[in-house]
Design an enzyme around this catalytic site. Structure first.
Site, mmCIF file in Angstrom:
data_model
loop_
_atom_site.group_PDB
_atom_site.id
_atom_site.type_symbol
_atom_site.label_atom_id
_atom_site.label_comp_id
_atom_site.label_asym_id
_atom_site.label_seq_id
_atom_site.Cartn_x
_atom_site.Cartn_y
_atom_site.Cartn_z
ATOM 1 N N ASP A 13 -0.536 -4.792 10.369
ATOM 2 C CA ASP A 13 -0.324 -3.369 10.095
ATOM 3 C C ASP A 13 -1.313 -2.469 10.819
ATOM 4 O O ASP A 13 -1.175 -1.249 10.797
ATOM 5 C CB ASP A 13 -0.369 -3.091 8.587
ATOM 6 C CG ASP A 13 -1.620 -3.629 7.905
ATOM 7 O OD1 ASP A 13 -2.479 -4.197 8.611
ATOM 8 O OD2 ASP A 13 -1.738 -3.493 6.673
ATOM 9 N N LYS A 62 0.816 -1.222 0.000
ATOM 10 C CA LYS A 62 0.000 0.000 0.000
ATOM 11 C C LYS A 62 0.850 1.272 0.000
ATOM 12 O O LYS A 62 0.426 2.303 -0.513
ATOM 13 C CB LYS A 62 -0.914 -0.002 1.231
ATOM 14 C CG LYS A 62 -1.981 -1.093 1.218
ATOM 15 C CD LYS A 62 -3.022 -0.841 0.154
ATOM 16 C CE LYS A 62 -4.238 -1.743 0.317
ATOM 17 N NZ LYS A 62 -3.931 -3.161 0.083
ATOM 18 N N ASP A 92 -10.067 -1.703 -2.949
ATOM 19 C CA ASP A 92 -10.324 -1.858 -1.519
ATOM 20 C C ASP A 92 -10.010 -0.561 -0.779
ATOM 21 O O ASP A 92 -9.206 0.253 -1.225
ATOM 22 C CB ASP A 92 -9.483 -3.006 -0.946
ATOM 23 C CG ASP A 92 -7.998 -2.834 -1.212
ATOM 24 O OD1 ASP A 92 -7.636 -2.439 -2.339
ATOM 25 O OD2 ASP A 92 -7.191 -3.071 -0.296
ATOM 26 N N ASP A 93 -10.653 -0.397 0.371
ATOM 27 C CA ASP A 93 -10.387 0.716 1.290
ATOM 28 C C ASP A 93 -10.518 2.079 0.621
ATOM 29 O O ASP A 93 -9.643 2.950 0.765
ATOM 30 C CB ASP A 93 -8.992 0.561 1.916
ATOM 31 C CG ASP A 93 -8.839 -0.745 2.687
ATOM 32 O OD1 ASP A 93 -9.872 -1.357 3.024
ATOM 33 O OD2 ASP A 93 -7.701 -1.166 2.932
#
Length: 614
Positions: A232, A45, A121-122
């Protein structure tokens, strides 16, 4: 067609935080080849050009690195999947953004990559005005873009799509009734695989019923992006336990399973080793004991192999050159490997530089490691300090203050020093204290259970406990002695990790063993203080016991009992121990960052004595 049918099993580097280094990824590929895993997905990420700056192409230097990584993976028989996450700011209806995305993926394709993933995602579900006018729904916008990219890349045999609703808890109103998932199932091209994490972001278990429900909506078997060992979301948690909660029979309902593990690379030996054991289990039709996956048996095999790795003199970051004796993997690896022919993957080729050691009560750590004469003098000074009677080291049991002088203690071990080998008992302790997000290992369970019991029954040895039954008093002090011994084992574990040969493991695990060591020493002092200090509730002078209103009322086990996401309760074992201590809102007392250089010097934390008043 054969490539489409193969079950994809391996690793996804998809966590938030510092991405792994090129050297670490090459070590990962060696592990994967050795253990029989077959797929690596690149999607960290915090790689800017994967997510935040997805429109930018790679520089010539970055391009060369990526090409090297792709070639390295393919040379070891691994499928390299390149993932991009454009969802934060892409305009789906923009021909410019579509062109930039195609340019980016074409660059990676030209480097030799043959498998891709687009991740949404997210991100926020909302669309900009232009997209609202162009598409009937958010799902439709994503699916249209994904189908277009899939055609542009020549319909690769492995092409993955991560939806915004990627687990059961994110689906509205439910998995079976989600308009978003229904659109994905109906309109996404059939050979594109959908990524799923399970009932939650971090799923305790994956069930056949839930997968069957999802498969009926998506009209295809999903690929599991498994966050079981991801850490994380909490800087104080690490997961060294075995891969579990996923029956190997699930494979017939899945396109694949990729484990998104700990941010700290060296912490992933056991998770990946046991994942490979899970993958090998029941691959054939033989239904004997060896074909059934048992997490405990897989953990024992992984521990045996990791012991050799832990005691190799590897440099931090694995930057040194080392021979690779794993160029090929024999077909016999499809079974649980015979550990006699599986020595440690790597051997160091030169000595490891020693790390400086300094006392924690110094005003600041040295700005750079001492060398030559200064280093020798520093080591001699530390030896002298460690033998001074005024400086008590918890690793040495003799002379440690005990509350009331009543808790019996075993003989001391002494301060550890120099490079040594971690014992299997110590490694099991390490794993048990940093097990899984929904489950503590045996050592952590014992630590918390004993601390809870000792605190609840401290009236047995209280200051006015004249009527307490002798056998109850003996039981309390016996369990207290066992608890104190475990706390000192934790302190000794920290010392052994610092003194171990494998510096790569040391630097990745040190913040966690440091944190738990500090908490254990405070808990030890608290139990020592309880013996003979606390007045019973019936006493008119019950002031000592009033300290317990500073203790937490809810434990992590209580919170985890309702099956929330693991980040609901922070801190893991250290956090739960702190909630049992009378510290009130002073949790900042236990967040000392680890020193600049790992050190075996210890604080001495003991109960308050009347002589301290002056």
């Amino acid at each position: 067609m054969e490539e489409k049918k193969q079950f994809l099993c391996g690793v996804v580097e998809g966590f938030y935080g510092r991405p792994w280094s090129m050297e670490q990824r090459k070590v990962l590929f060696q592990w994967m080849q050795l253990w029989g895993l077959n797929t690596y997905l690149y999607g960290p990420k915090d790689d800017l050009k994967h997510r935040l700056l997805w429109r930018e192409v790679y520089s010539p230097e970055e391009e060369a690195q990526l090409r090297t990584l792709i070639v390295e993976a393919q040379s070891r028989g691994l499928r390299f999947v390149y993932a991009v996450s454009p969802g934060q700011d892409i305009v789906f209806s923009s021909s410019c953004d579509l062109t930039l995305l195609k340019r980016k993926l074409k660059q990676v394709s030209d480097l030799g990559c043959q498998a891709f993933a687009i991740l949404f995602d997210d991100i926020d579900h909302s669309m900009c005005q232009a997209d609202t006018e162009a598409f009937t729904s958010f799902a439709r916008a994503q699916v249209t873009l994904t189908n277009e990219i899939y055609h542009f890349l020549g319909e690769p045999p492995v092409f993955l799509f991560c939806p915004t609703e990627y687990c059961g808890s994110l689906c509205s109103p439910s998995v079976s009734k989600s308009p978003y998932l229904q659109t994905v199932g109906e309109d996404l091209l059939p050979n594109i695989t959908v990524i799923w994490t399970g009932s939650k972001v971090i799923s305790r278990q994956l069930s056949l019923d839930c997968l069957a429900e999802l498969e009926s909506v998506l009209q295809r078997p999903p690929l599991i992006w498994d966050n079981l060992h991801a850490n994380d979301y909490d800087t104080r948690r690490l997961f060294l336990g075995p891969f579990k909660g996923r029956d190997p029979q699930l494979r017939s309902h899945l396109r694949g399973l990729l484990l998104n593990p700990n941010c700290e690379f060296e912490a992933n030996y056991i998770p990946l080793h046991t994942l490979a054991s899970w993958y090998r289990a029941e691959k054939d039709d033989i239904k004997d004991e060896e074909r059934e996956y048992c997490p405990e048996r897989a953990l024992t095999a992984a521990l045996h192999d990791w012991m050799e790795e832990l005691n190799q003199p590897l440099q931090a970051g694995r930057q040194s050159t080392r021979a690779d004796h794993r160029a090929s993997v024999s077909s016999s690896r499809s079974k649980t490997p015979d550990r006699s022919d599986c020595p440690s993957t790597f051997r160091a080729t030169h000595a490891v530089a020693k790390l400086p050691v300094f006392p924690l009560n110094s005003s600041s750590p040295p700005s750079s490691p001492p060398t030559g004469k200064a280093e020798r003098e520093g080591q001699e000074a530390e030896k002298k300090r460690s033998h001074q009677p005024s400086q008590q080291v918890p690793g040495s049991r003799s002379g440690a203050p005990v509350g009331g002088g009543r808790v019996q203690r075993a003989q001391g071990r002494g301060l550890c020093g120099g490079k040594g080998l971690l014992s299997e008992a110590q490694v099991r302790l390490l794993v048990g204290l940093h097990y899984l997000p929904h489950e503590h290992g045996p050592s952590a369970q014992k630590l918390l259970q004993d601390l809870t019991w000792l605190k609840s029954n401290c009236h047995l040895v209280g200051a006015n406990s004249k009527k307490a039954q002798p056998q109850k008093v003996d039981e309390w002090r016996g369990r207290a002695s066992s608890f104190l011994s475990l706390c000192e084992d934790i302190a000794q574990l920290h010392c052994s990790v610092v003194g171990g040969a494998n510096r790569a493991v040391l630097y990745d695990l040190y913040p966690y063993v440091w944190d738990l060591r500090n908490t254990a020493l405070v808990a030890k002092a608290f139990i020592c203080w309880l013996d003979g200090r606390v007045l019973s509730d019936s006493s008119s002078l019950a002031t000592w016991r009033n300290c317990f209103h500073w203790c937490g009322k809810t434990t992590g086990a209580d919170l985890l009992g309702v099956d929330p996401e693991p980040w609901v309760f922070k801190g893991g074992v250290s956090g739960e121990v702190q909630m049992l201590l009378p510290i009130g809102s002073s949790s900042e007392l236990f967040t000392h960052p680890p020193p600049l250089f790992p050190t075996s010097r210890l604080y001495n934390i003991r109960p308050y004595h009347s002589k301290d008043k002056v």
